[in-house]
Design a protein around this motif. Sequence first.
Motif, PDB file in Angstrom:
ATOM      1  N   GLY A 291      25.123 -13.476   1.207  1.00 47.71           N
ATOM      2  CA  GLY A 291      24.829 -12.815   2.475  1.00 47.71           C
ATOM      3  C   GLY A 291      24.276 -11.413   2.321  1.00 47.71           C
ATOM      4  N   GLY A 292      24.104 -10.955   1.075  1.00 49.85           N
ATOM      5  CA  GLY A 292      23.519  -9.642   0.838  1.00 49.85           C
ATOM      6  C   GLY A 292      24.518  -8.508   0.712  1.00 49.85           C
ATOM      7  N   GLY A 293      25.807  -8.831   0.625  1.00 49.78           N
ATOM      8  CA  GLY A 293      26.832  -7.801   0.537  1.00 49.78           C
ATOM      9  C   GLY A 293      27.028  -7.274  -0.877  1.00 49.78           C
ATOM     10  N   ARG A 294      27.410  -6.001  -0.944  1.00 45.49           N
ATOM     11  CA  ARG A 294      27.714  -5.342  -2.221  1.00 45.49           C
ATOM     12  C   ARG A 294      29.121  -4.769  -2.148  1.00 45.49           C
ATOM     13  NH1 ARG A 294      22.941  -4.478  -0.400  1.00 45.49           N
ATOM     14  NH2 ARG A 294      23.418  -2.519   0.648  1.00 45.49           N
ATOM     15  N   LEU A 295      29.963  -5.187  -3.063  1.00 44.98           N
ATOM     16  CA  LEU A 295      31.336  -4.703  -3.113  1.00 44.98           C
ATOM     17  C   LEU A 295      31.338  -3.239  -3.554  1.00 44.98           C
ATOM     18  CD1 LEU A 295      34.343  -5.496  -2.892  1.00 44.98           C
ATOM     19  CD2 LEU A 295      34.239  -6.041  -5.328  1.00 44.98           C
ATOM     20  N   LEU A 296      31.858  -2.355  -2.699  1.00 46.21           N
ATOM     21  CA  LEU A 296      31.937  -0.937  -3.013  1.00 46.21           C
ATOM     22  C   LEU A 296      33.330  -0.535  -3.476  1.00 46.21           C
ATOM     23  CD1 LEU A 296      29.909   0.699  -0.101  1.00 46.21           C
ATOM     24  CD2 LEU A 296      29.103   0.009  -2.363  1.00 46.21           C
ATOM     25  N   SER A 297      34.343  -1.220  -2.964  1.00 47.66           N
ATOM     26  CA  SER A 297      35.704  -0.853  -3.309  1.00 47.66           C
ATOM     27  C   SER A 297      36.622  -2.045  -3.135  1.00 47.66           C
ATOM     28  CB  SER A 297      36.180   0.285  -2.408  1.00 47.66           C
ATOM     29  OG  SER A 297      37.524   0.590  -2.669  1.00 47.66           O
TER      30      SER A 297
ATOM     31  N   GLU B 130      29.305  -3.321   1.542  1.00 50.12           N
ATOM     32  CA  GLU B 130      28.131  -2.758   2.219  1.00 50.12           C
ATOM     33  C   GLU B 130      27.038  -3.817   2.353  1.00 50.12           C
ATOM     34  OE1 GLU B 130      25.940   1.348   1.596  1.00 50.12           O
ATOM     35  OE2 GLU B 130      25.438  -0.067  -0.007  1.00 50.12           O
ATOM     36  N   PHE B 131      26.381  -3.812   3.511  1.00 46.99           N
ATOM     37  CA  PHE B 131      25.223  -4.664   3.781  1.00 46.99           C
ATOM     38  C   PHE B 131      24.062  -3.770   4.206  1.00 46.99           C
ATOM     39  CE2 PHE B 131      28.875  -7.341   4.300  1.00 46.99           C
ATOM     40  CZ  PHE B 131      28.491  -8.570   3.819  1.00 46.99           C
ATOM     41  N   ASP B 132      22.856  -4.261   4.105  1.00 45.27           N
ATOM     42  CA  ASP B 132      21.683  -3.471   4.470  1.00 45.27           C
ATOM     43  C   ASP B 132      21.610  -3.160   5.959  1.00 45.27           C
ATOM     44  OD1 ASP B 132      20.812  -3.221   1.861  1.00 45.27           O
ATOM     45  OD2 ASP B 132      19.530  -4.998   1.968  1.00 45.27           O
ATOM     46  N   SER B 133      22.302  -3.963   6.793  1.00 47.91           N
ATOM     47  CA  SER B 133      22.316  -3.714   8.234  1.00 47.91           C
ATOM     48  C   SER B 133      23.585  -4.302   8.845  1.00 47.91           C
ATOM     49  CB  SER B 133      21.097  -4.351   8.917  1.00 47.91           C
ATOM     50  OG  SER B 133      21.202  -5.760   8.906  1.00 47.91           O
ATOM     51  N   PHE B 134      23.901  -3.837  10.042  1.00 45.10           N
ATOM     52  CA  PHE B 134      25.035  -4.371  10.791  1.00 45.10           C
ATOM     53  C   PHE B 134      24.825  -5.859  11.057  1.00 45.10           C
ATOM     54  CE2 PHE B 134      27.141  -5.344  14.817  1.00 45.10           C
ATOM     55  CZ  PHE B 134      28.431  -4.925  14.561  1.00 45.10           C
ATOM     56  N   GLU B 135      23.622  -6.212  11.441  1.00 44.54           N
ATOM     57  CA  GLU B 135      23.315  -7.618  11.746  1.00 44.54           C
ATOM     58  C   GLU B 135      23.524  -8.512  10.523  1.00 44.54           C
ATOM     59  OE1 GLU B 135      21.774  -5.024  14.738  1.00 44.54           O
ATOM     60  OE2 GLU B 135      21.359  -4.985  12.590  1.00 44.54           O
ATOM     61  N   GLN B 136      23.134  -8.012   9.360  1.00 45.52           N
ATOM     62  CA  GLN B 136      23.333  -8.782   8.130  1.00 45.52           C
ATOM     63  C   GLN B 136      24.830  -8.961   7.852  1.00 45.52           C
ATOM     64  OE1 GLN B 136      22.063  -6.930   4.439  1.00 45.52           O
ATOM     65  NE2 GLN B 136      21.329  -8.891   3.677  1.00 45.52           N
ATOM     66  N   ALA B 137      25.623  -7.938   8.121  1.00 45.39           N
ATOM     67  CA  ALA B 137      27.065  -8.025   7.920  1.00 45.39           C
ATOM     68  C   ALA B 137      27.687  -9.068   8.840  1.00 45.39           C
ATOM     69  CB  ALA B 137      27.714  -6.656   8.142  1.00 45.39           C
ATOM     70  N   VAL B 138      27.265  -9.089  10.098  1.00 44.64           N
ATOM     71  CA  VAL B 138      27.767 -10.070  11.055  1.00 44.64           C
ATOM     72  C   VAL B 138      27.338 -11.474  10.637  1.00 44.64           C
ATOM     73  CG1 VAL B 138      27.601 -10.887  13.439  1.00 44.64           C
ATOM     74  CG2 VAL B 138      27.910  -8.443  12.972  1.00 44.64           C
ATOM     75  N   ALA B 139      26.092 -11.638  10.250  1.00 42.52           N
ATOM     76  CA  ALA B 139      25.584 -12.959   9.835  1.00 42.52           C
ATOM     77  C   ALA B 139      26.334 -13.472   8.611  1.00 42.52           C
ATOM     78  CB  ALA B 139      24.085 -12.884   9.558  1.00 42.52           C
ATOM     79  N   ALA B 140      26.644 -12.599   7.674  1.00 39.76           N
ATOM     80  CA  ALA B 140      27.384 -13.028   6.481  1.00 39.76           C
ATOM     81  C   ALA B 140      28.776 -13.507   6.862  1.00 39.76           C
ATOM     82  CB  ALA B 140      27.466 -11.886   5.468  1.00 39.76           C
TER      83      ALA B 140
END
Length: 101
Positions: free
Chosen positions: A33-39, A63-73
């Motif tokens: 989904g494009g997420g990156r684990l930060l912590s 972290e995701f590149d956008s809010f929409e990407q975070a919701v979609a994931a």
Amino acid sequence: MAKGYWVSVYPADSGPEGLAAYDKLAGPAVQTGGGRLLSLLPSRGGRVVAHEAGITQRVVLIEFDSFEQAVAAYESEAYQKALVALPDGFERDFRIIDGIS
């Protein structure tokens, strides 16, 4: 464009072994989904200084590149399968938040 974030706090964590099945499915779903684990504290050896409520259990920041990407994931079929793998009675405080642009 503002980034999007998943923030999860686990007020009652029975230990990493209870989350093994979830983690096995959630990690690839987040990456797809494009997420990156930060912590992922404190299980990765990071330091925690807790104030107010004093909760030092697991905290996850992705972290995701956008809010929409975070919701979609979160809504993706792969992540929904991961959610089914959370143990019964497991407690977490999960939020999707908009970053500041």
